[in-house]
Every structure is written in structure tokens, then in C-alpha cells.
Design a protein around this motif. Structure first.
Motif, PDB file in Angstrom:
ATOM      1  N   GLY A  81       0.691  -1.304  -0.038  1.00  0.00           N
ATOM      2  CA  GLY A  81      -0.011   0.122   0.128  1.00  0.00           C
ATOM      3  C   GLY A  81       0.815   1.280   0.126  1.00  0.00           C
ATOM      4  O   GLY A  81       0.067   2.338  -0.424  1.00  0.00           O
ATOM      5  N   GLY A  82       1.888   1.007   0.401  1.00  0.00           N
ATOM      6  CA  GLY A  82       2.838   2.426   0.494  1.00  0.00           C
ATOM      7  C   GLY A  82       4.289   2.004   0.754  1.00  0.00           C
ATOM      8  O   GLY A  82       4.415   0.750   0.490  1.00  0.00           O
ATOM      9  N   PRO A  83       5.419   2.931   0.939  1.00  0.00           N
ATOM     10  CA  PRO A  83       6.705   2.818   0.903  1.00  0.00           C
ATOM     11  C   PRO A  83       7.073   2.025   2.269  1.00  0.00           C
ATOM     12  O   PRO A  83       7.689   1.021   2.365  1.00  0.00           O
ATOM     13  N   THR A  84       6.211   2.244   3.416  1.00  0.00           N
ATOM     14  CA  THR A  84       6.379   1.477   4.576  1.00  0.00           C
ATOM     15  C   THR A  84       6.064   0.067   4.384  1.00  0.00           C
ATOM     16  O   THR A  84       7.004  -0.913   4.780  1.00  0.00           O
ATOM     17  N   GLU A  85       5.035  -0.304   3.915  1.00  0.00           N
ATOM     18  CA  GLU A  85       4.487  -1.605   3.689  1.00  0.00           C
ATOM     19  C   GLU A  85       5.412  -2.220   2.479  1.00  0.00           C
ATOM     20  O   GLU A  85       5.592  -3.554   2.725  1.00  0.00           O
ATOM     21  N   LEU A  86       5.680  -1.383   1.484  1.00  0.00           N
ATOM     22  CA  LEU A  86       6.649  -2.429   0.704  1.00  0.00           C
ATOM     23  C   LEU A  86       7.875  -2.506   1.091  1.00  0.00           C
ATOM     24  O   LEU A  86       8.527  -3.794   0.979  1.00  0.00           O
TER      25      LEU A  86
ATOM     26  N   VAL B 284      22.256  -4.476   5.019  1.00  0.00           N
ATOM     27  CA  VAL B 284      21.332  -4.348   3.981  1.00  0.00           C
ATOM     28  C   VAL B 284      20.474  -3.070   4.311  1.00  0.00           C
ATOM     29  O   VAL B 284      20.043  -2.865   5.505  1.00  0.00           O
ATOM     30  N   ALA B 285      20.149  -2.158   3.358  1.00  0.00           N
ATOM     31  CA  ALA B 285      19.393  -1.107   3.814  1.00  0.00           C
ATOM     32  C   ALA B 285      18.494  -0.840   2.362  1.00  0.00           C
ATOM     33  O   ALA B 285      18.946  -1.137   1.333  1.00  0.00           O
ATOM     34  N   PHE B 286      17.107  -0.419   2.742  1.00  0.00           N
ATOM     35  CA  PHE B 286      16.141  -0.062   1.849  1.00  0.00           C
ATOM     36  C   PHE B 286      15.790   1.482   2.026  1.00  0.00           C
ATOM     37  O   PHE B 286      15.468   1.826   3.099  1.00  0.00           O
ATOM     38  N   LEU B 287      15.393   1.955   0.727  1.00  0.00           N
ATOM     39  CA  LEU B 287      14.696   3.206   0.899  1.00  0.00           C
ATOM     40  C   LEU B 287      13.852   3.431  -0.222  1.00  0.00           C
ATOM     41  O   LEU B 287      14.161   3.220  -1.396  1.00  0.00           O
ATOM     42  N   ALA B 288      12.567   3.873   0.049  1.00  0.00           N
ATOM     43  CA  ALA B 288      11.442   4.054  -0.946  1.00  0.00           C
ATOM     44  C   ALA B 288      11.100   5.315  -1.138  1.00  0.00           C
ATOM     45  O   ALA B 288      10.664   5.747   0.288  1.00  0.00           O
ATOM     46  N   LEU B 289      10.772   5.753  -2.332  1.00  0.00           N
ATOM     47  CA  LEU B 289      10.264   7.184  -2.603  1.00  0.00           C
ATOM     48  C   LEU B 289       8.999   6.764  -3.129  1.00  0.00           C
ATOM     49  O   LEU B 289       9.192   6.472  -4.412  1.00  0.00           O
ATOM     50  N   HIS B 290       7.660   7.359  -3.053  1.00  0.00           N
ATOM     51  CA  HIS B 290       6.407   7.171  -3.568  1.00  0.00           C
ATOM     52  C   HIS B 290       5.873   8.552  -4.127  1.00  0.00           C
ATOM     53  O   HIS B 290       5.590   9.306  -3.010  1.00  0.00           O
ATOM     54  N   ASP B 291       5.613   8.747  -5.214  1.00  0.00           N
ATOM     55  CA  ASP B 291       4.783   9.902  -5.734  1.00  0.00           C
ATOM     56  C   ASP B 291       3.367   9.642  -5.765  1.00  0.00           C
ATOM     57  O   ASP B 291       2.747   8.966  -6.500  1.00  0.00           O
TER      58      ASP B 291
END
Length: 328
Positions: free
Chosen positions: A273-278, A298-305
Motif C-alpha cells: 500500500g505504500g513505502p512502509t508496507e513495501l 542491507v538497507a532499503f529506501l523507497a520514495l513514492h509519488d
């Protein structure tokens, strides 16, 4: 003290027993066996005690490094410049990320320092400190990268900085600038390219261009070759990661299928549903794939428009509609 106390007591008893024996007392086979067993017990106890001390010291150093990195990696705000974002790391070490809103757009950095422990954390501090200052001062993304290179070079020249294994130290860095019009500029120094999720293309790399060398190995070239990527459209997501995710393996040696997992998260029966859920979905599948044993950071970063409007084309401003004169 128990691993040391038992063998020391045995050794003291054996020594007292040997001293108390008369000089003419003949040594039997049983006494020789007993003396050998006591000697083995003393040596084993000393070795076990030393290993326990080293293990406790290693845990202490790791705890200090993790606490320091928690302080360096400030929690990201849920929104920056009209973008929803989230980030996490699955193990403490040399991974880094940051995102700031500037007059030039949203600027993002993600990187990976070679090595582990406190030396890697100190390099993380140098890179993040340089980025947070340069991101607001430098009008061009290339200027930010050159400031980062100078920060890394100064840090590596410090007398007290020594890599844990005396090897070459370097930092992979990916810089992104996302404008209000959705235009994406990128500079990559040896880091994995992020994935673009959503839209008609499903899941695909943001770019396939050859990256520059990591910082700290060679000087940056005169021409940096900034990549002008396709603009980020409403509903699309950029998924940034460090190489620990793509290089992770299961017990049978199979690599983690990151791109397939992202495609499933976007187009599956229960899409994120969003960056956190992804990020939570990908992280849980990574841990399941490796059995909870990660051999690298390991690191993840997601940006959603999630903006409703469609941004203008990169480098252009929306045309203003000329008002028609009203009839009188």
C-alpha cells in the motif's frame, strides 16, 4: 569467572598434590593419566575463558557501532517535497541513507562503506555530514558529489583512521535529485541502480548506465555524466537498496530474487500500500530467503509519488492558460 575458576582450582590442586608427594614416591600410570587430565582441563579452561572475553568484547563493539549508527541515520520524515518515503536497515554496519528538501528539489543519498564496525561508522558520519551540508549549498548535483569526495578523502587521510583489515577503503554512493516537476537526476559511484515501480513498465532499473568508480579509490573525472532519467509520475515508486540485498543467498547458494519480489509486491494479489508496507514486505521475504542470517549489511529506501497532479516535462514549466476577454 566460572570457565576460569574451575581449571585454575584444578591446576592448584594438582600442583599441591605434586608438591606434597615424597621425592621417592613412584608415579603410577593412574597418576600420570590424572595429571594429564588436569593439564588438559587447565588449558581448555584458559582457552574457553579467552574466547568468552573476546566474544563479549565483540558484542560490546557491535552494540556501540549500532547505537552510533542509529544516531547518525536520523529517522526520515514521512513526506518530503510531495513524496512519501520510508527507509530501514536490516543490520548495523556501513550502510547509509538520507533525504532532504532543498530549493533545488528533494535530494537523496544512499551508500555503502566497505568494512564493518566503528571504522565503517566513522566513514558513514563523514559522508552523511558532507551530504547534509552540501545538499543545501550546492545548486548542482555534481557539486554535491564533489563535496562528498572531498569529505571522504579528508576522512581517509586522518592519522587515527585505519581500516580494520588494512585494506583499501571506499564508499559506494548514489545521489538522486527529484524536482517538483518529477524530473529525476542521478549520479552513481559504484552503487546498485534503484528500481522504478509502477506505471506501464512494471519493475525496471532506473538506469543501466555504467556507474562511476566508488569514492576513495580514484579521483572523480572532470565530466561526471549526470543521468537525466525519465520523470517520476504520480503512482510510481523508486526503490533504493544496497548490494547486501541482491547478494544475499539462501542455504543452497541461490541469490535473493529482488526484482521478482518487487514485481510481486506491485502486481501481486495483495500489492503493497505504500513505502512502509513495501519495505516491510521485501525485508520479510529477504529474511525468509536467507533463514534470518545476513552476511552483509542491507538497507532499503523507497520514495513514492502520491500526488494527484501530473507534473510537467523535465525542464519545462506548465503553460499558463490565457484568459479570454469577456464580452461586454
Amino acid at each position: 569467572m566460572l570457565p576460569l575458576g574451575v581449571p585454575v582450582a584444578c591446576g592448584a590442586a594438582a600442583l599441591t598434590w605434586r608438591i606434597g608427594l615424597p621425592d621417592e614416591h613412584p608415579e603410577s600410570l593412574g597418576e600420570r593419566i590424572l595429571a594429564g587430565v588436569l593439564l588438559i582441563a587447565v588449558g581448555s579452561g584458559l582457552v574457553v575463558g579467552a574466547r568468552l572475553r573476546l566474544h563479549r568484547e565483540l558484542r560490546r563493539v557491535r552494540a556501540v557501532a549500532e547505537a552510533t549508527q542509529h544516531a547518525l541515520l536520523r529517522p526520515l520524515p514521512p513526506r518530503i517535497g510531495g513524496l512519501a518515503l520510508a527507509a530501514t536497515r536490516l543490520s548495523a554496519g556501513g550502510d547509509l541513507y538520507a533525504a532532504v528538501a532543498t530549493p533545488y528539489g528533494t535530494r537523496v543519498v544512499i551508500g555503502d562503506v566497505r568494512g564493518h564496525g566503528l571504522p565503517a561508522v566513522s566513514t558513514v558520519a563523514a559522508v552523511l555530514g558532507g551530504f547534509r551540508e552540501a545538499a543545501h549549498d550546492e545548486p548542482r548535483l555534481g557539486g554535491v558529489l564533489r563535496r562528498l569526495e572531498r569529505s571522504v578523502q579528508r576522512h581517509l587521510r586522518e592519522p587515527e583512521h585505519r581500516p580494520a583489515d588494512d585494506g583499501e577503503e571506499f564508499v559506494t554512493v548514489l545521489l538522486l535529485q527529484i524536482g517538483a516537476d518529477g524530473c529525476v537526476l542521478a549520479l552513481n559511484c559504484g552503487h546498485p541502480w534503484p528500481y522504478r515501480l509502477g506505471g506501464d513498465g512494471g519493475v525496471r532499473p532506473l538506469s543501466t548506465a555504467e556507474p562511476l568508480p566508488p569514492l576513495g579509490l580514484f579521483p572523480l573525472p572532470t565530466e561526471l555524466g549526470i543521468r537525466r532519467c525519465a520523470r517520476l509520475r504520480p503512482g510510481e515508486t523508486l526503490f533504493l537498496h544496497t548490494d547486501g540485498a541482491a547478494d544475499a543467498r539462501d542455504p543452497e547458494g541461490r541469490f535473493f530474487p529482488l526484482e521478482a519480489v518487487l514485481a510481486e509486491a506491485v502486481t501481486g494479489p495483495r500489492p503493497a500500500g505504500g513505502p512502509t508496507e513495501l519495505i516491510a514486505s521485501v525485508g520479510s521475504q529477504l529474511l525468509r530467503h536467507t533463514g534470518g542470517r545476513l552476511t552483509d549489511d542491507v538497507a532499503f529506501l523507497a520514495l513514492h509519488d502520491d500526488r494527484a497532479r501530473v507534473p510537467a516535462r523535465c525542464g519545462e514549466t506548465p503553460r499558463r492558460t490565457r484568459r479570454q476577454p469577456s464580452a461586454r
